[in-house]
Write a protein that holds these residues in place. Structure first.
Motif, PDB file in Angstrom:
ATOM      1  N   LEU A 107       0.847  -1.191   0.000  1.00 58.02           N
ATOM      2  CA  LEU A 107       0.000   0.000   0.000  1.00 58.02           C
ATOM      3  C   LEU A 107       0.889   1.249   0.000  1.00 58.02           C
ATOM      4  O   LEU A 107       0.671   2.190  -0.756  1.00 58.02           O
ATOM      5  N   PHE A 108       1.921   1.222   0.843  1.00 56.71           N
ATOM      6  CA  PHE A 108       2.832   2.359   0.920  1.00 56.71           C
ATOM      7  C   PHE A 108       3.783   2.372  -0.278  1.00 56.71           C
ATOM      8  O   PHE A 108       4.162   3.423  -0.772  1.00 56.71           O
ATOM      9  N   GLY A 109       4.143   1.177  -0.732  1.00 53.19           N
ATOM     10  CA  GLY A 109       5.146   1.060  -1.785  1.00 53.19           C
ATOM     11  C   GLY A 109       4.661   1.500  -3.149  1.00 53.19           C
ATOM     12  O   GLY A 109       5.469   1.725  -4.053  1.00 53.19           O
ATOM     13  N   ALA A 110       3.349   1.608  -3.317  1.00 55.56           N
ATOM     14  CA  ALA A 110       2.822   1.968  -4.636  1.00 55.56           C
ATOM     15  C   ALA A 110       2.253   3.377  -4.673  1.00 55.56           C
ATOM     16  O   ALA A 110       1.762   3.817  -5.707  1.00 55.56           O
ATOM     17  N   ASP A 111       2.309   4.077  -3.548  1.00 53.49           N
ATOM     18  CA  ASP A 111       1.724   5.414  -3.490  1.00 53.49           C
ATOM     19  C   ASP A 111       2.787   6.410  -3.014  1.00 53.49           C
ATOM     20  O   ASP A 111       3.195   6.378  -1.843  1.00 53.49           O
ATOM     21  N   PRO A 112       3.253   7.294  -3.909  1.00 53.01           N
ATOM     22  CA  PRO A 112       4.364   8.177  -3.526  1.00 53.01           C
ATOM     23  C   PRO A 112       4.067   9.049  -2.307  1.00 53.01           C
ATOM     24  O   PRO A 112       4.953   9.294  -1.494  1.00 53.01           O
ATOM     25  N   GLN A 113       2.797   9.469  -2.157  1.00 56.24           N
ATOM     26  CA  GLN A 113       2.480  10.337  -1.012  1.00 56.24           C
ATOM     27  C   GLN A 113       2.524   9.575   0.308  1.00 56.24           C
ATOM     28  O   GLN A 113       3.085  10.045   1.302  1.00 56.24           O
ATOM     29  N   LEU A 114       1.937   8.367   0.295  1.00 50.36           N
ATOM     30  CA  LEU A 114       1.966   7.550   1.513  1.00 50.36           C
ATOM     31  C   LEU A 114       3.399   7.159   1.858  1.00 50.36           C
ATOM     32  O   LEU A 114       3.797   7.169   3.027  1.00 50.36           O
ATOM     33  N   ALA A 115       4.185   6.823   0.819  1.00 56.62           N
ATOM     34  CA  ALA A 115       5.584   6.437   1.053  1.00 56.62           C
ATOM     35  C   ALA A 115       6.343   7.605   1.676  1.00 56.62           C
ATOM     36  O   ALA A 115       7.104   7.428   2.638  1.00 56.62           O
ATOM     37  N   ALA A 116       6.103   8.807   1.157  1.00 53.33           N
ATOM     38  CA  ALA A 116       6.784   9.990   1.687  1.00 53.33           C
ATOM     39  C   ALA A 116       6.376  10.239   3.141  1.00 53.33           C
ATOM     40  O   ALA A 116       7.203  10.618   3.980  1.00 53.33           O
ATOM     41  N   GLU A 117       5.102   9.965   3.441  1.00 48.34           N
ATOM     42  CA  GLU A 117       4.619  10.157   4.814  1.00 48.34           C
ATOM     43  C   GLU A 117       5.335   9.197   5.779  1.00 48.34           C
ATOM     44  O   GLU A 117       5.740   9.583   6.879  1.00 48.34           O
ATOM     45  N   VAL A 118       5.505   7.964   5.341  1.00 47.49           N
ATOM     46  CA  VAL A 118       6.215   6.976   6.176  1.00 47.49           C
ATOM     47  C   VAL A 118       7.648   7.462   6.427  1.00 47.49           C
ATOM     48  O   VAL A 118       8.129   7.472   7.564  1.00 47.49           O
ATOM     49  N   VAL A 119       8.317   7.883   5.365  1.00 50.94           N
ATOM     50  CA  VAL A 119       9.719   8.297   5.493  1.00 50.94           C
ATOM     51  C   VAL A 119       9.828   9.532   6.391  1.00 50.94           C
ATOM     52  O   VAL A 119      10.695   9.592   7.284  1.00 50.94           O
ATOM     53  N   ALA A 120       8.950  10.502   6.184  1.00 51.76           N
ATOM     54  CA  ALA A 120       9.019  11.732   6.981  1.00 51.76           C
ATOM     55  C   ALA A 120       8.793  11.432   8.460  1.00 51.76           C
ATOM     56  O   ALA A 120       9.459  12.006   9.334  1.00 51.76           O
ATOM     57  N   THR A 121       7.887  10.505   8.745  1.00 48.24           N
ATOM     58  CA  THR A 121       7.611  10.133  10.138  1.00 48.24           C
ATOM     59  C   THR A 121       8.861   9.511  10.774  1.00 48.24           C
ATOM     60  O   THR A 121       9.240   9.839  11.898  1.00 48.24           O
ATOM     61  N   VAL A 122       9.487   8.621  10.030  1.00 48.18           N
ATOM     62  CA  VAL A 122      10.688   7.955  10.546  1.00 48.18           C
ATOM     63  C   VAL A 122      11.834   8.964  10.698  1.00 48.18           C
ATOM     64  O   VAL A 122      12.574   8.958  11.690  1.00 48.18           O
ATOM     65  N   ARG A 123      11.942   9.853   9.727  1.00 51.39           N
ATOM     66  CA  ARG A 123      13.043  10.832   9.726  1.00 51.39           C
ATOM     67  C   ARG A 123      13.045  11.681  10.994  1.00 51.39           C
ATOM     68  O   ARG A 123      14.095  12.055  11.509  1.00 51.39           O
ATOM     69  N   GLN A 124      11.812  11.947  11.501  1.00 49.32           N
ATOM     70  CA  GLN A 124      11.696  12.803  12.694  1.00 49.32           C
ATOM     71  C   GLN A 124      12.213  12.136  13.962  1.00 49.32           C
ATOM     72  O   GLN A 124      12.532  12.809  14.920  1.00 49.32           O
ATOM     73  N   VAL A 125      12.258  10.800  13.961  1.00 45.74           N
ATOM     74  CA  VAL A 125      12.562  10.131  15.233  1.00 45.74           C
ATOM     75  C   VAL A 125      13.927   9.453  15.267  1.00 45.74           C
ATOM     76  O   VAL A 125      14.284   8.852  16.272  1.00 45.74           O
ATOM     77  N   THR A 126      14.667   9.508  14.178  1.00 44.93           N
ATOM     78  CA  THR A 126      15.970   8.840  14.209  1.00 44.93           C
ATOM     79  C   THR A 126      17.034   9.606  13.441  1.00 44.93           C
ATOM     80  O   THR A 126      16.743  10.265  12.441  1.00 44.93           O
ATOM     81  N   ARG A 127      18.262   9.463  13.955  1.00 44.82           N
ATOM     82  CA  ARG A 127      19.414  10.012  13.222  1.00 44.82           C
ATOM     83  C   ARG A 127      20.117   8.921  12.433  1.00 44.82           C
ATOM     84  O   ARG A 127      21.114   9.185  11.763  1.00 44.82           O
ATOM     85  N   LEU A 128      19.634   7.685  12.569  1.00 38.88           N
ATOM     86  CA  LEU A 128      20.260   6.585  11.829  1.00 38.88           C
ATOM     87  C   LEU A 128      20.013   6.764  10.335  1.00 38.88           C
ATOM     88  O   LEU A 128      18.999   7.362   9.936  1.00 38.88           O
ATOM     89  N   PRO A 129      20.905   6.240   9.502  1.00 40.90           N
ATOM     90  CA  PRO A 129      20.644   6.272   8.064  1.00 40.90           C
ATOM     91  C   PRO A 129      19.357   5.519   7.745  1.00 40.90           C
ATOM     92  O   PRO A 129      19.120   4.447   8.290  1.00 40.90           O
ATOM     93  N   VAL A 130      18.534   6.096   6.890  1.00 37.02           N
ATOM     94  CA  VAL A 130      17.260   5.478   6.520  1.00 37.02           C
ATOM     95  C   VAL A 130      17.319   5.069   5.041  1.00 37.02           C
ATOM     96  O   VAL A 130      17.508   5.902   4.153  1.00 37.02           O
ATOM     97  N   ILE A 131      17.169   3.770   4.836  1.00 33.30           N
ATOM     98  CA  ILE A 131      17.152   3.209   3.476  1.00 33.30           C
ATOM     99  C   ILE A 131      15.708   2.808   3.189  1.00 33.30           C
ATOM    100  O   ILE A 131      15.061   2.216   4.042  1.00 33.30           O
ATOM    101  N   VAL A 132      15.209   3.115   2.021  1.00 29.80           N
ATOM    102  CA  VAL A 132      13.825   2.743   1.721  1.00 29.80           C
ATOM    103  C   VAL A 132      13.810   1.653   0.646  1.00 29.80           C
ATOM    104  O   VAL A 132      14.373   1.831  -0.440  1.00 29.80           O
TER     105      VAL A 132
END
Ligand SMILES: Cc1cc2nc3c(=O)[nH]c(=O)nc-3n(C[C@H](O)[C@H](O)[C@H](O)COP(=O)(O)O)c2cc1C
Length: 333
Positions: free
Chosen positions: A151-176
């Protein structure tokens, strides 16, 4: 007349890869999530410290039993699986699984999957300060679960929302981790990078089906599964080629990135040898992962490392970075 440079076989080759945020791997070869569990079994066959990184099986907030069997079927030059993210849940993975890999000293990348952006955020927050965790891979492309995943993998907006949420809580490198089951993987790659991803990995499995003609029904209990192995390699190389092109116009802030992609791509899909891995690198991957081939020959992943080094020495390549995306610059035959 141009003099040919002779390079001795002992010439050092720089195989290191910078995945962003200080995560530098000694070499570009890692395991593909879900194909080597948490390393305990693979460690009986190979020295895991020689890997660029170990990518842990898909991990969810709560334990999952996965899909009912049968959930694995062999296909011509491949495997169709519908494991469905069987795992003991994040707490046990942190307490019981990561310490083993951390003690070895191999960089550990934890693959996570959630049903909502908030769940991905919760998982990332829990991993943020765990000793030994070098990075997080967001699986937004699992074809084998009902919710989340694709569901997230096929929708650019939902995917971006997932990444932005994760980005706020970690300094670790994030690979999608991107799905190949989309019309234009470049759109997905750009969306997640603009939302804060440090790198992308691709491809996850291709949705497929095998029918048992005697029983007149799908072989897998869930019906559909994800196809991996050599059968998908040319398809996967093409997706890496496309993602590299898309990311060559995009940097992490969303502006123009110039001719070369600054965003590292981790390529995978049917790699069984160094030669296969080099196809991905020349198409634009900075690193590669080996999955299904490990089921057949656990040592494959280390043979890929030594084979890439040997290729570089043979061709007088001092740094693997010279080869990343080189096929784009050579033009077509
Ligand atoms: C049995 C199996 C389980 C997998 N589990 C996961 C997973 O948990 N998370 C994930 O992101 N990818 C998972 N994958 C996809 C692989 O990481 C990889 O993207 C895919 O298999 C293509 O590479 P390969 O052809 O070298 O196997 C799984 C693949 C297989 C075969």
């Amino acid at each position: 007349m141009r003099r040919r440079r002779s390079i001795s076989l002992a010439s050092p080759v720089d195989l290191s890869v910078d995945l962003g945020r200080g995560l530098i791997l000694a070499n570009p070869v890692m395991t593909a999530s879900g194909t080597c569990g948490y390393g305990e079994e693979l460690a009986r066959f190979i020295d895991l410290r020689q890997l660029g990184a170990f990518v842990v099986k898909g991990t969810t907030l709560h334990p999952r039993v996965g899909n009912p069997p049968p959930r694995l079927v062999e296909t011509p030059a491949g495997v169709l699986n519908s494991i469905g993210l069987q795992n003991p849940g994040i707490d046990r993975v942190i307490a019981e699984k990561i310490p083993f890999l951390a003690r070895l000293g191999v960089p550990v990348i934890v693959n996570i999957a959630g049903d909502t952006p908030a769940e991905y955020g919760e998982l990332a927050a829990r991993l943020d300060k765990v000793s030994g965790v070098a990075g997080i891979e967001l699986n937004i492309s699992c074809p084998n679960v009902e919710k989340g995943g694709m569901l997230f993998g096929a929708d650019p907006q939902l995917a971006a929302e997932v990444v932005a949420t994760v980005r706020q809580v970690t300094r670790l490198p994030v690979i999608v981790k991107l799905s190949p089951n989309v019309t234009d993987i470049g759109i997905m790659a750009r969306a997640v990078v603009q939302a804060g991803a440090d790198a992308v990995s691709l491809v996850n499995t291709y949705t497929g089906m095998v029918i048992d003609v005697e029983r007149r029904r799908p072989v897998l209990a869930r019906g559909v599964g994800g196809l991996s192995g050599p059968a998908i390699r040319p398809l996967a190389v093409y997706q890496v080629w496309q993602a590299y092109r898309a990311l060559s116009d995009t940097d992490r802030e969303g502006g123009g990135g110039g001719e070369r992609s600054k965003v590292p791509i981790i390529g995978m899909g049917g790699i069984t040898s160094a030669r296969d891995a080099l196809e991905f690198i020349l198409a634009g991957a900075s690193a590669v992962a080996v999955g299904t081939a490990t089921f057949v020959r656990p040592v494959t992943v280390l043979e890929v490392v030594s084979g890439i080094r040997e290729y570089c020495q043979r061709h007088g390549i001092r740094s693997l970075r010279q080869l990343v995306g080189a096929a784009h610059r050579e033009g077509l035959a």
